[in-house]
Design a protein around this motif. Structure first.
Motif, PDB file in Angstrom:
ATOM      1  N   VAL D 724       0.995  -1.119   0.043  1.00 50.00           N
ATOM      2  CA  VAL D 724      -0.033   0.140   0.021  1.00 50.00           C
ATOM      3  C   VAL D 724       0.928   1.297   0.031  1.00 50.00           C
ATOM      4  O   VAL D 724       0.825   2.175  -0.829  1.00 50.00           O
ATOM      5  CB  VAL D 724      -1.057  -0.035   1.291  1.00 50.00           C
ATOM      6  CG1 VAL D 724      -1.819   1.236   1.068  1.00 50.00           C
ATOM      7  CG2 VAL D 724      -1.793  -1.317   1.271  1.00 50.00           C
ATOM      8  N   VAL D 725       1.703   1.182   1.009  1.00 48.11           N
ATOM      9  CA  VAL D 725       2.421   2.513   0.980  1.00 48.11           C
ATOM     10  C   VAL D 725       3.452   2.596  -0.103  1.00 48.11           C
ATOM     11  O   VAL D 725       3.588   3.549  -0.910  1.00 48.11           O
ATOM     12  CB  VAL D 725       3.221   2.626   2.285  1.00 48.11           C
ATOM     13  CG1 VAL D 725       4.053   4.008   2.629  1.00 48.11           C
ATOM     14  CG2 VAL D 725       2.251   2.487   3.520  1.00 48.11           C
ATOM     15  N   LEU D 728       1.883   2.879  -3.484  1.00 46.32           N
ATOM     16  CA  LEU D 728       1.954   4.184  -3.728  1.00 46.32           C
ATOM     17  C   LEU D 728       2.857   5.243  -4.235  1.00 46.32           C
ATOM     18  O   LEU D 728       2.729   5.685  -5.328  1.00 46.32           O
ATOM     19  CB  LEU D 728       1.022   4.955  -2.477  1.00 46.32           C
ATOM     20  CG  LEU D 728      -0.155   5.838  -2.631  1.00 46.32           C
ATOM     21  CD1 LEU D 728      -1.424   5.502  -3.157  1.00 46.32           C
ATOM     22  CD2 LEU D 728      -0.121   6.600  -1.515  1.00 46.32           C
ATOM     23  N   VAL D 729       3.702   4.990  -3.616  1.00 48.72           N
ATOM     24  CA  VAL D 729       4.852   5.726  -3.858  1.00 48.72           C
ATOM     25  C   VAL D 729       5.595   5.242  -5.323  1.00 48.72           C
ATOM     26  O   VAL D 729       5.851   6.099  -6.133  1.00 48.72           O
ATOM     27  CB  VAL D 729       6.055   5.560  -2.761  1.00 48.72           C
ATOM     28  CG1 VAL D 729       7.324   6.500  -3.495  1.00 48.72           C
ATOM     29  CG2 VAL D 729       5.490   6.416  -1.654  1.00 48.72           C
ATOM     30  N   ALA D 731       4.198   3.557  -7.461  1.00 53.25           N
ATOM     31  CA  ALA D 731       3.090   3.867  -8.588  1.00 53.25           C
ATOM     32  C   ALA D 731       3.620   5.297  -9.122  1.00 53.25           C
ATOM     33  O   ALA D 731       3.668   5.597 -10.322  1.00 53.25           O
ATOM     34  CB  ALA D 731       1.712   3.923  -7.836  1.00 53.25           C
ATOM     35  N   LEU D 732       3.782   6.404  -8.124  1.00 50.36           N
ATOM     36  CA  LEU D 732       4.160   7.720  -8.509  1.00 50.36           C
ATOM     37  C   LEU D 732       5.377   7.694  -9.354  1.00 50.36           C
ATOM     38  O   LEU D 732       5.228   8.343 -10.200  1.00 50.36           O
ATOM     39  CB  LEU D 732       4.248   8.430  -7.180  1.00 50.36           C
ATOM     40  CG  LEU D 732       3.249   9.218  -6.584  1.00 50.36           C
ATOM     41  CD1 LEU D 732       3.534   9.807  -5.168  1.00 50.36           C
ATOM     42  CD2 LEU D 732       2.611  10.381  -7.663  1.00 50.36           C
ATOM     43  N   VAL D 746      -1.655  10.647 -19.146  1.00 49.00           N
ATOM     44  CA  VAL D 746      -2.966  10.215 -18.460  1.00 49.00           C
ATOM     45  C   VAL D 746      -2.870   8.661 -17.977  1.00 49.00           C
ATOM     46  O   VAL D 746      -2.523   8.010 -19.078  1.00 49.00           O
ATOM     47  CB  VAL D 746      -4.359  10.296 -19.304  1.00 49.00           C
ATOM     48  CG1 VAL D 746      -5.413   9.658 -18.417  1.00 49.00           C
ATOM     49  CG2 VAL D 746      -4.285  11.663 -19.384  1.00 49.00           C
ATOM     50  N   GLN D 747      -2.699   8.261 -16.892  1.00 49.13           N
ATOM     51  CA  GLN D 747      -2.336   6.875 -16.672  1.00 49.13           C
ATOM     52  C   GLN D 747      -3.052   6.820 -15.310  1.00 49.13           C
ATOM     53  O   GLN D 747      -2.983   7.338 -14.393  1.00 49.13           O
ATOM     54  CB  GLN D 747      -0.865   6.503 -16.408  1.00 49.13           C
ATOM     55  CG  GLN D 747      -0.159   6.296 -17.632  1.00 49.13           C
ATOM     56  CD  GLN D 747       0.048   4.760 -17.855  1.00 49.13           C
ATOM     57  OE1 GLN D 747       0.159   4.068 -16.987  1.00 49.13           O
ATOM     58  NE2 GLN D 747       0.342   4.669 -19.010  1.00 49.13           N
ATOM     59  N   GLY D 749      -3.897   4.400 -12.179  1.00 50.83           N
ATOM     60  CA  GLY D 749      -3.234   3.368 -11.195  1.00 50.83           C
ATOM     61  C   GLY D 749      -4.337   2.433 -10.545  1.00 50.83           C
ATOM     62  O   GLY D 749      -5.322   2.666 -10.594  1.00 50.83           O
ATOM     63  N   GLN D 752      -7.439   3.121  -7.607  1.00 43.23           N
ATOM     64  CA  GLN D 752      -8.272   4.158  -7.949  1.00 43.23           C
ATOM     65  C   GLN D 752      -9.656   3.768  -7.235  1.00 43.23           C
ATOM     66  O   GLN D 752     -10.084   4.859  -6.650  1.00 43.23           O
ATOM     67  CB  GLN D 752      -8.758   3.766  -9.507  1.00 43.23           C
ATOM     68  CG  GLN D 752      -8.329   4.587 -10.445  1.00 43.23           C
ATOM     69  CD  GLN D 752      -8.526   4.350 -11.782  1.00 43.23           C
ATOM     70  OE1 GLN D 752      -8.874   3.037 -12.183  1.00 43.23           O
ATOM     71  NE2 GLN D 752      -8.693   5.280 -12.773  1.00 43.23           N
ATOM     72  N   ALA D 755      -8.905   5.753  -3.958  1.00 44.48           N
ATOM     73  CA  ALA D 755      -9.094   7.084  -4.241  1.00 44.48           C
ATOM     74  C   ALA D 755     -10.685   7.533  -4.448  1.00 44.48           C
ATOM     75  O   ALA D 755     -11.161   8.410  -4.070  1.00 44.48           O
ATOM     76  CB  ALA D 755      -8.428   7.545  -5.535  1.00 44.48           C
ATOM     77  N   LEU D 759     -12.717  10.405  -2.621  1.00 42.92           N
ATOM     78  CA  LEU D 759     -13.437  11.277  -3.537  1.00 42.92           C
ATOM     79  C   LEU D 759     -14.759  11.507  -3.064  1.00 42.92           C
ATOM     80  O   LEU D 759     -15.359  12.548  -2.625  1.00 42.92           O
ATOM     81  CB  LEU D 759     -13.592  10.977  -4.991  1.00 42.92           C
ATOM     82  CG  LEU D 759     -14.420  11.943  -6.090  1.00 42.92           C
ATOM     83  CD1 LEU D 759     -13.866  13.276  -5.890  1.00 42.92           C
ATOM     84  CD2 LEU D 759     -14.565  11.141  -7.205  1.00 42.92           C
ATOM     85  N   VAL D 762     -15.165  12.962   0.462  1.00 40.95           N
ATOM     86  CA  VAL D 762     -14.786  14.456   0.440  1.00 40.95           C
ATOM     87  C   VAL D 762     -15.954  15.319   0.018  1.00 40.95           C
ATOM     88  O   VAL D 762     -16.388  16.325   0.349  1.00 40.95           O
ATOM     89  CB  VAL D 762     -13.371  14.807  -0.004  1.00 40.95           C
ATOM     90  CG1 VAL D 762     -13.321  16.203  -0.345  1.00 40.95           C
ATOM     91  CG2 VAL D 762     -12.323  14.277   0.377  1.00 40.95           C
ATOM     92  N   VAL D 763     -16.497  14.950  -1.263  1.00 40.30           N
ATOM     93  CA  VAL D 763     -17.880  15.483  -1.897  1.00 40.30           C
ATOM     94  C   VAL D 763     -18.786  15.417  -0.955  1.00 40.30           C
ATOM     95  O   VAL D 763     -19.481  16.827  -0.740  1.00 40.30           O
ATOM     96  CB  VAL D 763     -18.145  14.815  -3.039  1.00 40.30           C
ATOM     97  CG1 VAL D 763     -19.266  15.238  -3.673  1.00 40.30           C
ATOM     98  CG2 VAL D 763     -17.046  14.946  -4.178  1.00 40.30           C
ATOM     99  N   LEU D 765     -18.708  15.353   2.509  1.00 36.92           N
ATOM    100  CA  LEU D 765     -18.421  16.412   3.295  1.00 36.92           C
ATOM    101  C   LEU D 765     -18.465  17.891   2.858  1.00 36.92           C
ATOM    102  O   LEU D 765     -18.942  18.712   3.579  1.00 36.92           O
ATOM    103  CB  LEU D 765     -16.730  16.268   3.763  1.00 36.92           C
ATOM    104  CG  LEU D 765     -16.766  15.245   4.761  1.00 36.92           C
ATOM    105  CD1 LEU D 765     -15.309  14.786   5.235  1.00 36.92           C
ATOM    106  CD2 LEU D 765     -17.466  15.196   6.215  1.00 36.92           C
TER     107      LEU D 765
END
Lengths: 632, 105, 503, 773
Positions: D724-725, D728-729, D731-732, D746-747, D749, D752, D755, D759, D762-763, D765
């Motif tokens: 996971v950690v 993520l990195v 992948a970056l 555009v790629q 990962g 998603q 993420a 999303l 947050v929306v 909220l």
């Protein structure tokens, strides 16, 4: 001499660590290291003997000073209801001032002088002070069974904004009878163990003796400390040297054993830490000061504090401010936490499995220390903490303690019988014998508790002998399998005699000290718990069986071929003078205290008196003499 | 027609959506530059908030000052981030096969 | 206080700013093989700044708000300046000595280090959201560069990338949170925000959301779970002296900011001085949030550390765990809690830097950071092994070392608070410190109980020895006599929250 | 009652101390003494220690006898052993190291020191030539010390010191020749079986103290009235019955007695001294009325104590160790396993008469167990070949007699039999030892025969002792045994009819005569078989050496010689005592012993109901019956063995399969040892192994499991960390590289989904925020 008397305990506690520093900084050759270590352990021994002799066994203990807090409250409230009423008025006024936004610290200072202003007549305050004078918490001394007290504020951290709610720890050492017995044992066994390590430790000699001395300081400190925080520090200080002593100088599986010991003990320490903090914040003095509107404890330097780690204050001048913890009884929860912390050290079933491993892997001298002293700390801790601090919870839990004690006795004995390794056998026998301590103390009868304390002392001597003896034979043939011997009595008669003596002492043979303590334990425990005690008494049969069976297999019968082979290889020389020298003092003590236990049992009286009174009074049985004294 | 009247809440919704988009961008993009763009979105959503609140709630210029600082710092951050991205590109371009897994133990 | 008056209190910071430039200039002037002079000059400036702060702190006893309440000068700020100063000085020493140090560009590196000190000073004193953001970014930006300093080392570059990405996101999120808080109160100054919150309670949901987002930003700096992910990689990837610095400096600054933010914004000013329990303002459930984060942080940190074999990575995870312990103190919402955090930070400074110093020393000699480099160290370098043991035991929290007292204060603060939630937190904490024993003991075991792979002794130059002793002494002394530090922390906490508005 | 008139007599401590000094001297220096000066000083130290004790004892007893009957009690308080809880009313306990001499312990002390001294002297001859001579005498003196503690002990604890001490010495002396594995095992068996008994002793003591301390918390008035009732009963009894007519009658004023003898229970509450316990009549009376586990409280207590007695005195079911204990040197068998130690159980029951007499149940148990053991052991004795084994079973049987005596309430007679038995059985054992020495360490009677010719002194003394044990008047055995039989017959104490028990005892008396005379004939009459066999072997050369297997590899027997004077003189003294001791208490003639003992058992006289209305005629008839059956036993043996003493068992008997089976069972001792082994020993060993396995496989496993659990968590987290950690990195980083290569921007990962969750959150909220603003 005055200096000595006033700082006896400190000198005793820190002499070994000074020795360690000297060794670390100065000593170059191995022999010098050893001799410095010997001197550093001889100092506490000499002082311990001095202490043992000079301790005033006849000191009168004021029975009112060891009342249960509830009782004190009861008596106090009768006489001082008026004062408290005034104090409450004062509090209301103070709150009003505070609401008006004036500086709180200034208010309190004013309060000192303005006592009259808020309606408390000065005479009342003076009278109140006089009434508390007899119970001045700043003085813990002979009247409470304590002697050689040294007390100073170690640190007194002020919490910001609350100038009087301090976080305080005292350097508070002192001894009562129980501690002296343990101190004498510690000093003696440590001294002996220096000589038991004389030739056996071959690598990193400097490190070994440094660790050893650090360990002794920790042990001494634990038995002297009367401040919980101080106690805890010393308790954990022991952890590290022990870890290394097992881990570096141990046997083949030393890493496993060392880590296991470390984790077990640390886990216990962690529980104790939690309990200690909870105790600190749960403490609430039975002394009350209207000027502060709160109960207070008095530190050595006279400053007043809200909470305390002082074990004497906690036991005798304290009523818990919290009745419950997470919906459970505060005292019971803390009692259990403390108890588990100590039970690991005892070790009590089912927390015992570190012991056989640690013993088998540790070098001889360390096994001796482990069994002779460290195990006692568990029971000592229970005596020092659980009993006086939570007398009622102790009574509540005594049934469970008895059950565990009985299990320890029988389980240890049964397991010991099946062992093939002599050292493991002795280790399990330790578990069994420590069960007697649990059994005796759980009964909370004078006989039981005296017996348990005496058993701590005796088992220390006896088991030390046993481990030393195991070490003697191991040094010669480098194994400890019982089956590997046979008919040794013909080849090593003196060794056999010593082993037989130690085994019979472990069996609790009358005339040897173990008997007195076991008998007292049984007599005391049976008053309260008949079934468990009778079951435990079966342990004496099993104990005899496995010890005699071991003698039979190792020493008696015809000399086996293997033993002859050892002899041919020149390994099987008789026990030497140094080894006899390590064993003889213990043997003498075992015999002398077997027939004449008074010197040690008398020690317990003063300490035990307060403790028993406390526990007994918490259960509603109030001795008449005490009732008369408090005017109840 | 009430809802056409621009008030505080429109700004807040815009900024909220922008923030969410920024987060999505940050979370889903593998490309570092794209992630940085996502960060910019987030910062700008905050800027919108600051300005809007400064106008509607506070009445003082505090929020607007904040916005100016945010913009400046965003630029500085972008500069450093891009430099690092460049460095990493320079470093790894020459290496074939598995990349940037050095730190995986 | 007017700007000109404020500047007169601002000398330490100005000194640092000047120092950063001075180092840069000196670096340009001196020849290549005398670059180390930059380190010395940087160190001198930091020292000067420290002394100046000290005199400033002794000049005024109360609290002074500078630049319209952008920063405050209070005992706590001074306390943190002390921590930052010591951390930077020790780091400079590392840079001076370490074989790993960025030789070629040491002047620039020192510039960065001095500059970051300035950022840290500001972080510790920031009392306005603008200044909070600015100083945090300042420190972050410098840190990114420092993390990626060894451009030839791919690990270092990679670490920088991770750092910058996470840092950017975190600060963005925090700013958004700040914007919400601004929206709720219309103020950026923390004291004003507090008064606004006290005057009229805002929507709980919005307030909570903003608090969560701000925690994300600060949590990133102190590597609290779940904002910790950059930490192990950056710690492992960055040059060791930098790692050592990261583990102490920015972390402490993050705590300073967190304490100041929560304890000024959400605590009733009058309750600070009243001698009673602190009274909450605004009603945001931040103690709960911080407590949960604390539990998660220490648990994750400890469990992750168990499996690590690289010592830098192990210490990274352990520093996460320690952040968790300290968060516990913040969560307790009491003076004692804050004080215990400050105390712990002070202790942590010494013990953690000490451990890192040993790692640097061993790495210099053996090029190894793995645990196998430590096997049998007691035979190869007993001095380092003994002191490493002291540091590790202190980190574990074994008496009589300072770490024990630190942990004791923390747990005491939490337990003193009482209630199920805090008991649970304390128990989690205690269990965690037991778990931590596993991996610290593993190192100790490797050093003492295992046979070395290579038997050759490991050299330890005298300056290292001196530095190690210098770090070990406080680690031991503070354990035996904690008032040396706790008197200071007490004063530091005393004035927290006292400033009211109207600068 | 006696408590008030105790006299301090400080020389009492010398009685045990002298042997202790002897033991210490020989224990520490004996080895060197023997090496440098030979055996003599070693032996003399021990003998004089023992004789010294005897002399002091005689002096003390003389002093005792000089006192008025009611105040015959001497006490020596040495120091306090423990004294706990005096500050509380509850559970206080005060125990002294103190000695107490009264008529009962006086008899015991004289027997122990007297017989003991004789055996010490005898041993100087017997042990001659042993390289561990010093060790033997050290142990022997240590035994004397422990035994004297036992009999002189003023309280349970001191008694228990001795109780265990004699056990220890027994262990040491049985395994004296420890390099023989069987001997060593016999010692261990003795100790462990005794421990079972000790467990009973301890349980009894604990229960008693528990009960007493509990009763002590009762109201004073209740105890006082109970006490008064008991005293009243005693007075009534003495006034109306007065069975012991020879005891001078006293007039009692019941009230005065109540006032005088009512002890302050607070003072004595925790004392474990026998004297004080006895005086607590009120408490004991209350306890008697209590129940525990459905039985009388005191019944339980007494049965527990009796279990202890069974262990020490080798009664069913704990008798099995005693025959094995014959592995020790013969003087040891005489002293410890016949005359003194094994009688400790009898002594204890007599000492605790004030408890036992309160419980008919316990008295019944004692009597019945004694009776069964007597008969059982006697039958086993029928067909043993080892001369010492026969004597051992005889001892077990005789101990049964003693228990019958004390169990039926005739405490004094039990002790009397104890004393006479000490004389004749010691004589028998020592005689056997003399024979064994003469036969060069042969113990099997099948090799003996005709010894009469070679060892005159031994033969004569042995014969006297044999006749004595067979119960032929007017020898001591008859006197004591007949008193017991008579008391059994007329007793009403036991729940089982006294007449029935008498019948068993009577039968046993016949059996005793049978096996003893079998032994006598096999040993002394006819020709010596070992001598004959060796002559035979000599005549036929060396080829038949292997044939000599049963003589355990000894050299062929060439001559049988009489033992030295040190051995024969003690034999003669003991034989003499066997002859005359009966006159202390001869039925119809003298009652000296009874009178001597009367003060000790006076308190229980009214409780012991051995007063069935049988007249002197029946008493005489019973005496005749017992002599008759003894004679029958002797005659049977005489017919079978007088001529044909070579065969161990009449051949005709073995020919009959039924008799053969009986013989097999008896010869194998009813297979009790085997049964115990299967039922107790092996299961215990298996249990211990099971416990050890449990410890290792369960408890330790549970502990060790924490480590994998911890590691598992760490591993899980490690995975999270990695995938996971780092994922993520990575992948970056990957994405960046890819962008650098392909300039594609555009790629998506694989994280998603994660993420998307963010999303949505947050929306949601944001919208909520909008709503509330």
């Amino acid at each position: 001499m005055d200096f000595l008397n006033e700082h006896l305990l400190s000198i005793m506690v820190f002499a070994p660590v000074v020795g360690m520093a000297v060794i670390w900084l100065v000593a170059k050759s191995d022999n010098v290291v050893k001799w410095i270590a010997a001197v550093a352990t001889a100092v506490p021994l000499v002082l311990a003997v001095y202490l043992f002799n000079t301790y005033d066994r006849k000191a009168e203990v004021d029975p009112t000073l060891s009342l249960s807090p509830a009782k004190i409250d009861e008596v106090r409230s009768k006489n001082q209801k008026a004062i408290i009423d005034y104090a409450m008025k004062y509090n209301a006024w103070a709150a009003e001032v505070r609401r008006r936004g004036e500086d709180a610290a200034a208010l309190r200072l004013e309060g000192d002088e303005k006592g009259n202003v808020v309606g408390i007549p000065a005479e009342t305050v003076r009278a109140w002070y006089q009434s508390t004078a007899s119970h001045d918490p700043a003085k813990w001394d002979k009247r409470h069974g304590l002697q050689f007290v040294e007390r100073a504020v170690w640190f007194n951290v002020q919490i910001a904004g609350l100038s009087w709610a301090k976080f305080n720890v005292e350097y508070f050492v002192g001894v009562d009878g129980t501690s002296i017995a343990m101190i004498l044992l510690t000093a003696l066994i440590s001294f002996i163990c220096i000589f038991a390590s004389w030739e056996n430790i071959k690598k990193h000699i400097k490190g070994y003796f440094c660790m050893f001395l650090l360990l002794e300081t920790g042990m001494m400190g634990v038995f002297c400390a009367l401040d919980f925080f101080l106690f805890f520090i010393f308790w954990d200080v022991m952890l590290l040297p022990m870890y290394f002593l097992i881990g570096v100088w141990g046997g083949p599986r030393k890493e496993y054993a060392a880590i296991k010991f470390f984790l077990y003990t640390f886990a216990g320490g962690v529980l104790m830490l939690l309990a200690m903090i909870a105790i600190y914040y749960g403490s609430q003095s039975t002394s009350f000061d209207p000027r502060y509107g709160q109960p207070f404890f008095k530190l050595a330097d006279g400053s007043l504090v809200q909470h305390t780690f002082n074990l004497m204050d906690l036991a005798y001048a304290n009523s818990w401010s919290t009745a419950s913890l997470l919906g459970m009884d505060f005292a019971k929860v803390i009692w259990v936490a403390l108890f588990i912390g100590f039970a690991i050290k005892i070790p009590m079933f089912p927390f015992h499995t570190w012991l056989p491993d640690a013993h088998v892997e540790a070098p001889t001298a360390i096994s001796v220390i482990l069994a002779g002293i460290l195990l006692k700390m568990g029971t000592y801790g229970i005596f020092r903490m659980n009993f006086p601090l939570f007398a009622e919870a102790t009574k509540w839990a005594s049934g469970a303690m008895v059950v565990f004690g009985a299990i320890n006795i029988l389980y240890g004995a049964f397991c010991a019988m099946a062992q093939k390794d002599l050292k493991k056998l002795v280790a399990y026998s330790s578990i069994s014998h420590m069960g007697f301590c649990l059994l005796g103390m759980a009964a909370v009868t004078p006989a039981g508790m005296n017996g348990a304390m005496f058993q701590m002392f005796n088992h220390g001597c006896i088991t030390a002998m046993l481990f030393l003896l195991v070490g003697v034979i191991y040094d010669r043939v480098h194994h400890r399998q019982i089956e590997g011997f046979g008919g040794l009595a013909s080849k090593m008669p003196v060794y056999t005699a010593f082993t037989g003596f130690a085994f019979f002492a472990a069996m609790g043979l009358p005339g040897l000290s173990g008997f007195i303590s076991e008998a007292l334990v049984f007599l005391g425990a049976f008053q309260e718990f008949q079934l468990a005690t009778v079951l435990s008494a079966i342990g004496i049969i099993i104990t005899a069986a496995y010890l005699l069976w071991t003698i039979q297999r190792m020493f008696l019968g015809p000399v086996t071929d293997r033993v002859l082979a050892y002899e041919k290889e020149g390994h099987l020389h008789e026990i030497n003078l140094r080894e006899v020298g390590t064993l003889a003092p213990l043997a003498v003590m075992v015999i002398v205290f077997g027939f004449y236990p008074a010197p040690v049992l008398d020690l317990f009286k003063s300490g035990m008196q307060g403790l028993t009174t406390l526990v007994a009074s918490s259960t509603g049985i109030m001795p008449n003499v005490v009732l008369a004294a408090v005017g109840g | 027609m009430e809802f056409l009247k621009v008030g505080l809440w429109q700004y807040v919704v815009v900024s909220g959506v922008l923030f969410s988009l920024g987060l999505v961008c940050v979370a889903t993009r593998k490309n570092a530059i794209a992630v940085l763009m996502g960060v910019e979105l987030i910062l700008n959503s905050a800027n919108i908030n600051f300005i809007a609140f400064s106008h509607y709630v506070s009445g003082a210029v505090g929020g607007q000052v904040f916005t100016v600082f945010v913009i400046i710092l965003a630029a500085a951050e972008a500069a450093i981030a891009l430099a690092i991205v460049l460095a990493i590109f320079n470093r790894f371009r020459t290496i074939e096969g598995d990349v940037a897994t050095t730190l995986k133990e | 206080m007017s700007v000109s008056q404020s500047v007169s209190w601002f000398f330490p910071e100005l000194l640092l700013a000047f120092g950063a430039l001075a180092v840069l200039v000196v670096d340009l002037l001196v020849t290549k093989h005398r670059k180390k002079i930059a380190v010395v000059i940087g160190g001198l400036f930091v020292l000067l700044a420290l002394l100046k702060s000290e005199s400033a702190a002794s000049e005024h006893s109360g609290v002074v708000a500078l630049f319209s309440g952008m920063v405050v000068l209070d005992p706590m700020a001074f306390f943190f300046k002390l921590i930052f100063g010591i951390a930077v000085l020790v780091t400079l020493f590392f840079v001076y000595r370490s074989a790993e140090s960025p030789e070629a560009n040491s002047g620039e590196f020192v510039t960065l280090l001095v500059a970051v000190t300035l950022g840290l000073f500001l972080m510790g004193a920031a009392s306005d959201m603008v200044m909070m953001y600015l100083s945090l970014e300042f420190v972050s930006l410098c840190s990114y560069v420092m993390a990626g300093w060894s451009r030839k080392d791919r690990r270092s570059t990679e670490a920088a990338l991770k750092y910058v990405i996470y840092g950017g996101v975190a600060s963005g999120v925090m700013v958004y949170g700040m914007s919400l808080l601004y929206g709720l109160t219309g103020k950026t100054n923390l004291f004003e925000i507090r008064d606004a919150l006290a005057a009229s309670a805002p929507s709980q949901l919005a307030l909570t959301l903003s608090v969560v987002l701000i925690i994300a930003g600060i949590g990133f700096k102190i590597a609290a779970v779940p904002f910790h992910m950059w930490c192990p990689d950056v710690y492992e990837g960055a040059p060791t002296p930098v790692t050592a610095f990261f583990s102490v400096g920015p972390k402490a600054a993050g705590f300073a900011m967190m304490i100041r933010f929560f304890y000024t914004t959400f605590v009733d000013a009058t309750s600070w001085g009243s001698g009673t329990e602190l009274v909450a303002v605004g009603g945001a459930p931040w103690p709960l949030l911080v407590g949960i984060i604390a539990a998660a942080t220490m648990t994750l940190g400890n469990f992750a550390a168990i499996t690590q074999n690289n010592l830098k990575r192990l210490l990274a995870y352990s520093s996460i765990a320690h952040a968790g312990y300290m968060l516990m103190g913040i969560a307790s919402m009491s003076r004692q809690g804050v004080e215990s955090v400050l105390f712990y930070l002070g202790v942590y400074l010494f013990m953690n830097l000490g451990a890192f110093l040993v790692v640097i020393a061993i790495r210099d000699h053996t090029e190894g950071e793995g645990i196998e480099a430590y096997r049998g160290l007691s035979q190869r370098q007993p001095f380092a092994a003994v002191l490493m043991t002291v540091f590790l035991l202190s980190l574990t929290g074994v008496p009589p070392f300072a770490g024990f007292i630190g942990k004791f204060y923390l747990f005491a603060a939490v337990l003193a608070k009482g209630g199920f939630y805090y008991y649970l937190l304390a128990i989690i904490g205690i269990l965690n410190s037991a778990v931590s024993l596993f991996y610290y003991a593993r190192i100790i075991r490797a050093m003492f109980l295992e046979e070395p792979v290579v038997r050759a002794p490991v050299g330890l130059p005298l300056p290292y020895r001196v530095a190690l002793v210098a770090l070990a002494v406080p680690t031991v002394v503070l354990g035996i006599f904690p008032p040396l530090l706790s008197d200071l922390t007490q004063v530091s906490v005393g004035a927290l929250g006292v400033v009211t508005t109207g600068f | 009652m006696h408590a008030t008139s105790d006299l301090a007599h400080e020389t009492l401590r010398l009685i045990p101390l002298l042997p202790l000094i002897g033991a210490a001297l020989n224990g520490f220096f004996g080895f060197h003494l023997q090496r440098r000066f030979g055996e003599r000083p070693v032996g003399l130290i021990a003998v004089f220690a023992s004789l010294g004790a005897f002399a002091v004892a005689v002096a003390a007893v003389a002093r005792l006898a000089g006192l008025p009957v009611d105040s015959r009690s001497l006490v020596d308080h040495v120091w306090t052993l423990f004294d706990v809880g005096q500050y509380l009313d509850m559970g206080e306990l005060h125990v002294n190291l103190a000695f107490h001499l009264d008529p009962l312990s006086a008899v015991m002390v004289l027997v122990v020191t007297g017989v003991g001294s004789l055996i010490h002297i005898y041993s100087m001859g017997y042990m001659h030539g042993d390289k561990s001579y010093w060790r033997f005498f050290s142990y022997l003196n240590l035994f004397m010390f422990a035994m004297l503690l036992l009999v002189l002990g003023d309280n349970f604890i001191v008694m228990f010191f001795g109780w265990e001490g004699v056990g220890l010495c027994s262990y040491l002396l049985i395994g004296f020749w420890y390099s023989n594995r069987d001997y060593a095992k016999a010692g261990m068996k003795a100790f462990v079986v005794n421990r079972v008994g000790d467990f009973g002793f301890l349980a009894g003591l604990l229960t008693l103290v528990w009960g007493l301390s509990d009763v002590a918390r009762q109201p004073q008035e209740k105890i006082r009235s109970a006490h008064a009732a008991v005293i009243a009963a005693e007075v009534r009894f003495d006034a109306h019955h007065g069975v012991n007519a020879h005891v001078k009658k006293k007039t009692y004023d019941a009230k005065a007695i109540t006032a005088r003898s009512m002890p302050d229970h607070r003072v004595v509450a925790g004392s474990l001294a026998f004297r004080t316990l006895e005086s607590r009549k009120g408490e004991l009376e209350i306890l008697r009325q209590r129940k525990l586990l459905g039985l009388g409280f005191l019944t339980i207590v007494c049965i527990c104590f009796f279990i202890g007695a069974c262990g020490k005195s080798a009664q069913i079911p704990l008798y099995t160790w005693l025959p094995d204990a014959m592995a020790g040197p013969t003087p040891v068998s005489a002293l410890i396993h016949a005359a003194t130690m094994v009688t400790a159980g009898v002594y204890m029951v007599a000492r605790l008469n004030f408890l036992f007499a309160l419980s008919n149940g316990a008295m019944t148990v004692v009597t019945v167990v004694g009776a069964l053991t007597a008969l059982f052991a006697a039958t086993i004795g029928f067909f043993q070949y080892d001369i010492k084994k026969v004597l051992a079973y005889s001892t077990v049987s005789q101990l049964g007699f003693m228990f019958m005596g004390v169990g039926s309430g005739a405490f004094a007679m039990g002790i009397f039999h104890l004393m006479t038995h000490a004389f004749f059985k010691a004589c028998l054992f020592l005689g056997a030892g003399s024979i064994i020495l003469g036969m060069h360490h042969r113990q099997d009677m099948r090799e003996m025969g005709g010894i009469k010719k070679y060892m005159k002194a031994t033969w004569l003394t042995f014969l006297v002792a044999t006749v004595t044990i067979a119960g032929i008047p007017p020898l001591a055995g008859f006197a004591s045994k007949d008193e017991i039989l008579w008391n059994l017959f007329r007793n009403a104490n036991t729940i089982v009819p006294g007449e029935l028990i008498w019948a068993i005892a009577w039968l046993t008396a016949g059996c005793t005569a049978f096996y003893m005379f079998r032994l006598y004939y096999m040993t002394f009459t006819g020709d010596n078989r070992a001598l004959a066999a060796s002559k035979h072997a000599e005549a036929h050369g060396h080829g038949h050496d292997a044939h000599d297997a049963h003589s355990d590899g000894h050299h062929a027997l060439t001559e049988i010689h009489e033992s030295p004077k040190t051995m024969t003189i003690p034999l003669m003294i003991l034989a003499g005592l066997s002859l005359v001791a009966g006159f202390f208490q001869m039925p119809f003639v003298t009652h000296f012993f009874d009178a001597w003992m009367e003060p000790v058992f006076r308190g229980t006289a009214h409780l012991v109901q051995n007063h069935k209305p049988y007249g002197h005629g029946i008493e005489a008839g019973l005496a005749i019956a017992s002599v008759a059956i003894a004679l029958v036993g002797i005659l049977v043996v005489a017919r079978r063995f007088y001529k044909d003493n070579a065969s161990s068992v009449p051949a005709r008997m073995l020919a009959n399969p039924r008799w053969a089976a009986v013989h097999r069972v008896l010869h194998n001792k009813y297979y009790v040892d085997e049964a115990y082994d299967a039922a107790v020993v092996r299961p215990t060993v298996q249990a211990t192994e099971a416990f050890a396995r449990f410890d290792l496989r369960v408890i330790d496993f549970l502990v060790n499991m924490w480590s994998p659990i911890g590691r598992f968590f760490a591993w899980v987290h490690g995975l999270a960390d990695k995938y996971v950690v780092d994922g993520l990195v990575d992948a970056l980083a990957n994405g960046t590289i890819a962008a650098g290569r392909k300039l594609k921007t555009v790629q998506t990962g694989r994280i998603q989904n994660y993420a998307l969750g963010v999303l949505v959150g947050v929306v949601a909220l944001s919208l909520a925020l909008v709503a509330v603003l």
